[in-house]
Design an enzyme around this catalytic site. Structure first.
Site, PDB file in Angstrom:
ATOM      1  N   LYS A  86       0.810  -1.221   0.000  1.00  0.00           N
ATOM      2  CA  LYS A  86       0.000   0.000   0.000  1.00  0.00           C
ATOM      3  C   LYS A  86       0.844   1.272   0.000  1.00  0.00           C
ATOM      4  O   LYS A  86       0.450   2.294  -0.555  1.00  0.00           O
ATOM      5  CB  LYS A  86      -0.951   0.006   1.197  1.00  0.00           C
ATOM      6  N   GLU A 108     -10.030   5.598   2.836  1.00  0.00           N
ATOM      7  CA  GLU A 108     -10.827   4.500   3.352  1.00  0.00           C
ATOM      8  C   GLU A 108      -9.871   3.363   3.650  1.00  0.00           C
ATOM      9  O   GLU A 108      -8.782   3.303   3.089  1.00  0.00           O
ATOM     10  CB  GLU A 108     -11.851   4.052   2.304  1.00  0.00           C
ATOM     11  N   SER A 375       1.811  -9.566  -0.826  1.00  0.00           N
ATOM     12  CA  SER A 375       1.486  -8.139  -0.744  1.00  0.00           C
ATOM     13  C   SER A 375       1.624  -7.538   0.641  1.00  0.00           C
ATOM     14  O   SER A 375       1.813  -6.334   0.784  1.00  0.00           O
ATOM     15  CB  SER A 375       0.071  -7.903  -1.272  1.00  0.00           C
TER      16      SER A 375
END
Lengths: 395, 259
Positions: A86, A108, A375
């Site tokens: 991210k 969000e 990830s």
């Protein structure tokens, strides 16, 4: 009328008029800076010195031997600062927000990884930060809530709807509509109105660009398959993008099937969804015949979303990418397997990709290879997995 | 002639009162009685909100109304049936306010066919901006149903393009944010409406945040009418099936305030 921001018929800009100017401004700013050498130098410096890029490509030898098929490589996005992919997108967007003169960041978050990454970058850039998070997700990811507060962000709980990621997005959009003048909406996935899907993919494509270089160095050839988990689809788009033009590389997205795609409790958009227009984009959504968006479920808060980014919908429609379903049980087993086999605890989201690769590897030859986009890391999920296994860790 | 166009011609400068309720809140029978009562009490046009699971342009009041209506099992087909019944007894212009996914999923052609068949005069789609309006525009024009365009205080240089191609009436969003009552407005209305009036050829009505007769009077003084939604929906929330009389009184006070 010209149709901008389309991937085939998918994508577009289906947002209220109040935010349309902001979307256009963002598009202009993004186009101005995306090829700007100074902007990219600054971003690359942040990637290297702050986020710890490039991320390692690790040969999972024990897993490879155990599964007895294709060689398995892990793209270690879990080793990035804040523990997930991210941060790649967040650093790109916050730099853009700063250039645009915005002073307040909203985001969000589902699992909390995007929220933590955003709160981190907002702290670094000295910006006010408000993260919207479904109340259900706040409960299952309490650690990340505390982490965001620690970083100086405000976390606003969302009780409407299913109190998960989709509702957090609704609330962030409402905030954006209200505070459009000073506020930048930092969307965490390859979704939303144009330019977000393209922009977020471009801030994540370093994953596949690095993977290509690393595979060429180690193996002297490209991988035969790239596997990544898919909720909105940002790590998968990043892991796929540079290989789309390589027809020899299979691109496989692992969706969250929850209790199974034949039960009502899943989040497998590609398996069970249909065309719709929601959250600013034309894409595939889980919805009923009336166009009401479904309540979805997955053990993974990060994959618990009833839609998918428009570029994935496009890649699926052309057959370039394949999407498979992984149940909670399969994901938890993969979570435990990778922990015991390689000493790496994956995020429960990434464990969906690990599970898909575990099925695929034995069907392939030993001279072939699979890259799994790992990830994120799984520390945040230990509590949840323990609960799934019937172990109570609460004091 | 489309009933919206005819109504504004009949009003001939008198300020229009446009009222909004969520269809099926708390049930469709109450919605039917509300429409007739609001017409009797001075509403000139009526918007029926089609409930959606994720209404991103709505504040808490209308969000809750959508939840109540959906729990009651309201569907688009049932709303069209209600409109068909209303058309036996009323000729008031009726608009549907709804999200694009509902139309898209229903089938755009089938949707506009049913608008014509049952007597819907216009649609307002808050998540369909100017750039994406050809998603439905051709169908709407063929059906003689007015696709209502919105402009917001942030529209600036977009106003000219939107206003000059708008039809029915131009929906002027009073302020930033979602639907719901507001105690004050930060928008510079002289500037906002000054900009709009440079390019608009149809009536302009202002909405978002108008919840009492004084606000309705003041805001409609800048344009051709006022739109009131959340203020009415709050009364429906409070009184449930017994809301018809109090809503009627409230609508009457709004219209009186605008005269």
């Amino acid at each position: 009328m010209s149709k901008i921001g389309r991937f085939g018929e998918f994508g577009g800009q289906y947002v209220p008029e109040t935010v349309m100017n902001a979307v256009n401004e963002l598009n202009e700013a993004y186009n101005k800076y995306k090829d700007d050498p100074e902007f990219n130098a600054e971003l690359n410096r942040l990637y290297r010195d702050y986020a710890n890029r490039p991320s390692m490509l690790y040969y999972a030898g024990k897993m490879t031997d155990d599964l007895g098929g294709a060689k398995i490589y892990l793209k270690r996005e879990d080793l990035n600062h804040t523990g997930a992919h991210k941060i790649n997108n967040v650093l790109g967007q916050i730099l853009l927000a700063k250039k645009m003169g915005k002073t307040r960041i909203i985001a969000e978050t589902g699992a909390g990884q995007h929220g933590v990454a955003t709160a981190t970058a907002a702290a670094l850039f000295g910006m006010e930060c408000n993260v919207y998070m479904g109340r259900t997700d706040m409960e299952r990811q309490a650690l990340n809530v505390y982490r965001m507060n620690l970083l100086g962000a405000t976390v606003t709980g969302v009780d409407s709807g299913t109190a998960t990621l989709k509702d957090a997005i609704n609330e962030a959009m409402r905030d954006w509509t209200t505070n459009i003048e000073n506020t930048y909406y930092l969307i965490g996935s390859v979704m939303g109105p144009h330019p977000y899907p393209e922009m977020v993919r471009n801030f994540q494509k370093c994953i596949s660009e690095e993977t290509r270089r690393q595979m060429m160095e180690i193996e002297g050839r490209l991988p035969d398959a790239v596997v990544a988990c898919v909720g909105g689809g940002s790590n998968a788009m990043g892991a796929f993008y540079d290989f789309i033009r390589e027809p020899g590389v299979r691109l496989i997205g692992a969706e969250a099937a929850g209790d199974g795609v034949d039960t009502p409790r899943h989040a497998a958009t590609m398996a069970r969804g249909s065309m719709g227009i929601f959250h600013g984009m034309k894409s595939i959504f889980l919805q009923n015949d009336e166009g009401q968006i479904d309540e979805v479920y997955s053990i993974s808060a990060g994959l618990d979303y009833p839609g998918i980014g428009p570029e994935h919908a496009y890649l699926a429609s052309t057959g370039r990418a394949e999407y498979v379903d992984i149940t909670d049980e399969e994901a938890v087993r993969a979570f435990e397997y990778l922990s015991k086999t390689e000493g790496i605890i994956p995020a429960i989201e990434s464990a969906h990709a690990v599970a898909a690769a575990m099925k695929l590897a034995p069907t392939m030859d030993k001279n072939q290879s699979i890259v799994i986009c790992l990830s994120g890391r799984g520390d945040k999920d230990v509590f949840q997995v323990a609960r799934y296994r019937g172990v109570d860790l609460s004091e | 002639m489309n009933r919206i166009d005819r109504k504004f011609r009949e009003l001939n400068g008198e300020k229009a009162l446009i009222t909004f309720i969520t269809a099926g809140d708390p049930d469709l029978d109450t919605t039917k009685r509300l429409v007739l009562e609001m017409e009797k009490s001075g509403a000139d046009l009526i918007e029926l909100g089609v409930p959606f699971s994720d209404p991103i342009a709505e504040g808490p009041t209308i969000q809750k109304a959508s939840v109540r209506a959906l729990r009651g099992g309201v569907t688009l087909v049932k709303i069209f049936s209600l409109v068909r019944e209303l058309r036996q007894v009323s000729d008031i212009p009726l608009l549907l306010m709804m999200y694009i996914n509902t139309i898209y999923r229903f089938g755009t052609r089938r949707f506009f066919d049913l608008c014509v068949e049952t007597g819907i005069d216009g649609v307002i789609i808050p998540d369909l901006p100017f750039e994406e309006k050809d998603e439905v525009d051709g169908f709407a024009k063929a059906a003689d149903v007015r696709l209502i365009s919105l402009v917001a205080p942030t529209s600036h240089q977009r106003i000219a393009a939107i206003a000059s191609s708008a039809e029915g009436f131009l929906y002027c969003v009073s302020s930033l944010g979602v639907t719901g009552t507001r105690s004050e407005f930060k928008t510079n209305f002289d500037e906002f409406f000054g900009e709009i009036k440079k390019s608009v050829k149809i009536p302009c009505c202002v909405g978002f945040g108008i919840s009492n007769p004084e606000q309705a009077r003041k805001m409609s003084s800048y344009c051709d009418g006022a739109i009131v939604g959340s203020g009415i929906v709050k009364i429906v929330e409070k009184y449930g099936k017994d809301c018809v009389a109090p809503v009627g009184e409230f609508v009457k006070s709004l219209k009186d305030g605008m005269r």
